[in-house]
Design an enzyme around this catalytic site. Structure first.
Site, PDB file in Angstrom:
ATOM      1  N   TYR A  70       0.841  -1.200   0.000  1.00 16.11           N
ATOM      2  CA  TYR A  70       0.000   0.000   0.000  1.00 16.11           C
ATOM      3  C   TYR A  70       0.871   1.244   0.000  1.00 16.11           C
ATOM      4  O   TYR A  70       2.047   1.211   0.348  1.00 16.11           O
ATOM      5  CB  TYR A  70      -0.963   0.011   1.192  1.00 16.11           C
ATOM      6  CG  TYR A  70      -0.303   0.274   2.523  1.00 16.11           C
ATOM      7  CD1 TYR A  70      -0.193   1.573   3.009  1.00 16.11           C
ATOM      8  CD2 TYR A  70       0.205  -0.759   3.288  1.00 16.11           C
ATOM      9  CE1 TYR A  70       0.414   1.825   4.230  1.00 16.11           C
ATOM     10  CE2 TYR A  70       0.804  -0.523   4.509  1.00 16.11           C
ATOM     11  CZ  TYR A  70       0.903   0.773   4.977  1.00 16.11           C
ATOM     12  OH  TYR A  70       1.513   1.018   6.177  1.00 16.11           O
ATOM     13  N   CYS A  71       0.251   2.343  -0.410  1.00 15.30           N
ATOM     14  CA  CYS A  71       0.893   3.650  -0.342  1.00 15.30           C
ATOM     15  C   CYS A  71      -0.116   4.636   0.244  1.00 15.30           C
ATOM     16  O   CYS A  71      -0.862   4.273   1.140  1.00 15.30           O
ATOM     17  CB  CYS A  71       1.470   4.076  -1.695  1.00 15.30           C
ATOM     18  SG  CYS A  71       0.309   4.033  -3.067  1.00 15.30           S
ATOM     19  N   TRP A  72      -0.162   5.860  -0.256  1.00 19.97           N
ATOM     20  CA  TRP A  72      -0.929   6.923   0.394  1.00 19.97           C
ATOM     21  C   TRP A  72      -2.430   6.855   0.186  1.00 19.97           C
ATOM     22  O   TRP A  72      -3.192   6.951   1.122  1.00 19.97           O
ATOM     23  CB  TRP A  72      -0.450   8.280  -0.078  1.00 19.97           C
ATOM     24  CG  TRP A  72       0.967   8.568   0.260  1.00 19.97           C
ATOM     25  CD1 TRP A  72       1.693   8.035   1.289  1.00 19.97           C
ATOM     26  CD2 TRP A  72       1.845   9.437  -0.426  1.00 19.97           C
ATOM     27  NE1 TRP A  72       2.958   8.525   1.287  1.00 19.97           N
ATOM     28  CE2 TRP A  72       3.084   9.396   0.239  1.00 19.97           C
ATOM     29  CE3 TRP A  72       1.718  10.251  -1.530  1.00 19.97           C
ATOM     30  CZ2 TRP A  72       4.175  10.151  -0.161  1.00 19.97           C
ATOM     31  CZ3 TRP A  72       2.801  10.998  -1.920  1.00 19.97           C
ATOM     32  CH2 TRP A  72       4.013  10.944  -1.258  1.00 19.97           C
ATOM     33  N   CYS A 119      -2.505   7.524  -5.753  1.00 19.37           N
ATOM     34  CA  CYS A 119      -1.078   7.190  -5.799  1.00 19.37           C
ATOM     35  C   CYS A 119      -0.901   5.826  -6.476  1.00 19.37           C
ATOM     36  O   CYS A 119      -1.610   4.877  -6.154  1.00 19.37           O
ATOM     37  CB  CYS A 119      -0.526   7.145  -4.380  1.00 19.37           C
ATOM     38  SG  CYS A 119       1.217   6.722  -4.296  1.00 19.37           S
ATOM     39  N   ILE A 133      -3.158   4.025   2.929  1.00 22.96           N
ATOM     40  CA  ILE A 133      -3.211   4.443   4.329  1.00 22.96           C
ATOM     41  C   ILE A 133      -4.393   5.378   4.576  1.00 22.96           C
ATOM     42  O   ILE A 133      -4.979   5.394   5.668  1.00 22.96           O
ATOM     43  CB  ILE A 133      -1.874   5.081   4.782  1.00 22.96           C
ATOM     44  CG1 ILE A 133      -1.851   5.349   6.301  1.00 22.96           C
ATOM     45  CG2 ILE A 133      -1.595   6.357   4.028  1.00 22.96           C
ATOM     46  CD1 ILE A 133      -1.750   4.134   7.152  1.00 22.96           C
TER      47      ILE A 133
END
Length: 130
Positions: A75-77, A81, A105
């Site tokens: 996962y990222c932002w 993204c 997140i």
């Protein structure tokens, strides 16, 4: 690609925060969660509790830290993204089983799921991870 093929592919490649929590609760040894966010430290100060932090730009040099016998959840932002998608593609090419955590997140925090702080709030100057 028709709509059914698209949604089947999407479901095979992603997992929602709630589905991840349930799956991980039922079989915690089956998964490894990785925060692949790049960028300055002040935007990376929060991560999902128990996630391993390996920024996408470090994946190649740190790939030996990722177990091949587990399903990797990256996962990222946020949904805008694509860092998690780039990371998933790279790991899939290396033979890993990978899914992207839908919403990153941002979705996790929106649902008030457990998080951790990775740096002190006042330690945010001059730490660009770009």
């Amino acid at each position: 690609m028709n709509a059914l093929d698209y949604f089947n592919a999407r479901l095979q490649a992603t997992i929602s925060p709630m589905d991840y929590l349930i799956a991980n609760k039922n079989n915690p040894e089956a998964y490894v969660l990785i925060d692949v966010s790049n960028g300055p430290a002040h935007v990376r100060h929060t991560t999902i509790k128990e996630a391993i932090v390996i920024p996408e730009k470090e994946l190649q040099s740190r790939i030996d830290e990722i177990p091949k016998d587990k399903e990797v959840i990256v996962y990222c932002w946020d949904v805008w993204c694509n860092t998690a998608a780039k990371s998933a593609k790279y790991l899939l090419e290396k033979g890993y089983t990978v899914k992207e955590l839908t919403g990153g997140i941002a979705a996790w925090q929106e649902m008030n799921f457990p998080i951790s702080k990775t740096i002190q709030e006042d330690d945010t100057e001059n730490h660009c991870g770009c």
